[in-house]
Write a protein that holds these residues in place. Sequence first.
Motif, short mmCIF file in Angstrom:
data_model
loop_
_atom_site.label_atom_id
_atom_site.label_comp_id
_atom_site.label_asym_id
_atom_site.label_seq_id
_atom_site.Cartn_x
_atom_site.Cartn_y
_atom_site.Cartn_z
N UNK A 52 1.13 -1.44 0.05
CA UNK A 52 -0.09 0.02 -0.45
C UNK A 52 0.83 1.82 0.16
N UNK A 53 0.06 2.69 0.17
CA UNK A 53 0.90 4.16 -0.10
C UNK A 53 2.06 3.53 1.20
N UNK A 54 2.54 4.72 0.83
CA UNK A 54 4.32 4.72 1.96
C UNK A 54 2.72 5.75 3.09
N UNK A 55 2.71 7.29 2.60
CA UNK A 55 2.13 8.01 2.97
C UNK A 55 0.20 7.68 3.24
N UNK A 56 -0.51 7.55 4.23
CA UNK A 56 -1.99 7.43 4.34
C UNK A 56 -2.66 8.58 3.89
N UNK A 57 -3.61 8.29 3.21
CA UNK A 57 -4.28 9.08 2.92
C UNK A 57 -5.19 9.62 3.88
N UNK A 58 -5.42 10.46 4.39
CA UNK A 58 -5.93 11.42 5.13
C UNK A 58 -7.74 11.31 4.56
N UNK A 103 -9.42 3.70 0.72
CA UNK A 103 -8.90 2.75 -0.43
C UNK A 103 -9.95 1.00 -1.21
N UNK A 104 -10.37 1.39 -1.91
CA UNK A 104 -11.74 0.05 -2.12
C UNK A 104 -11.36 0.13 -3.38
N UNK A 105 -12.17 -1.76 -3.95
CA UNK A 105 -12.39 -2.50 -5.23
C UNK A 105 -13.82 -2.26 -5.27
N UNK A 106 -13.51 -1.83 -6.51
CA UNK A 106 -15.48 -1.65 -7.34
C UNK A 106 -15.09 -2.01 -8.91
N UNK A 107 -16.66 -2.34 -9.37
CA UNK A 107 -16.30 -2.81 -10.47
C UNK A 107 -16.93 -1.98 -11.09
N UNK A 108 -16.13 -1.31 -11.90
CA UNK A 108 -17.66 -0.14 -13.23
C UNK A 108 -17.42 -0.88 -14.72
N UNK A 109 -18.48 -0.46 -15.18
CA UNK A 109 -17.98 -0.82 -16.99
C UNK A 109 -17.30 0.17 -17.58
N UNK A 147 -11.44 11.75 -19.96
CA UNK A 147 -12.30 13.23 -19.71
C UNK A 147 -10.76 13.63 -18.61
N UNK A 148 -10.67 12.38 -17.97
CA UNK A 148 -9.26 13.09 -17.08
C UNK A 148 -7.55 13.68 -17.90
N UNK A 149 -7.94 12.65 -19.03
CA UNK A 149 -7.06 13.33 -20.02
C UNK A 149 -6.82 14.58 -19.96
N UNK A 150 -7.72 15.42 -20.89
CA UNK A 150 -8.68 16.19 -20.50
C UNK A 150 -8.44 17.37 -20.01
N UNK A 151 -8.59 16.87 -18.68
CA UNK A 151 -8.55 17.91 -17.75
C UNK A 151 -7.65 18.04 -17.34
N UNK A 152 -7.07 16.99 -17.02
CA UNK A 152 -5.38 17.16 -16.68
C UNK A 152 -5.32 16.46 -14.64
N UNK A 153 -5.97 15.51 -14.55
CA UNK A 153 -6.77 15.77 -13.51
C UNK A 153 -6.66 13.58 -13.35
N UNK A 154 -6.55 13.21 -11.82
CA UNK A 154 -6.82 11.77 -12.06
C UNK A 154 -8.22 10.97 -12.24
N UNK A 155 -8.65 10.17 -12.60
CA UNK A 155 -9.89 9.91 -13.12
C UNK A 155 -10.22 9.49 -12.17
N UNK A 156 -9.71 9.02 -10.88
CA UNK A 156 -10.56 8.78 -10.04
C UNK A 156 -10.64 10.15 -8.91
N UNK A 157 -10.52 10.72 -9.32
CA UNK A 157 -11.03 12.19 -8.50
C UNK A 157 -11.58 12.35 -9.16
#
Length: 154
Positions: free
Chosen positions: A13-19, A23-29, A39-49
């Motif tokens: 897992x990550x070295x630093x905890x995210x406050x 973290x979950x596992x999710x099934x998406x289409x 959209x994340x690529x176009x906007x310059x953000x992370x897709x999870x965000x």
Amino acid sequence: MTDTHDFSEAKRGPIVDSKGKTRITIMLDDDILQAFRERARVEGKGYQTLINDALRNALKAKQEPEILAALKQISDSFAHEQALREKENRVFMSSIADASEAFDKALLAVEHSNAKASLPPKELDKIRHAVNVVDVVKGIMEATHKSPGVTRFS
């Protein structure tokens, strides 16, 4: 640098905890995930965000009708209370008017009969004072009732 590394105490897992994040596992289409990645690529953000933002906006949109319904219920309650107060004020004003009329008649009767039976002047003054007090209250109620924006008795 050494050729061997000891990972026996290592954690996944990550070295630093995210406050404030879990973290979950999710099934998406596939098409949904692909659309968020694009959209994340176009906007310059992370897709999870972007997925998190979309979920947050969906929750807010669901809550808005509930909030509006609660506000309407509060508004209806205030309107009902206002109607009750106005009815109470009308009854009170009617009672004051009736009392004023009754006091006026009583004073007239006492003054008329006092010519025949002598009532002490202090007693007559008390009756006149009571009539004046009722007349003042009646005048205040009438002025308050007719003046817009003036706080009514409740």
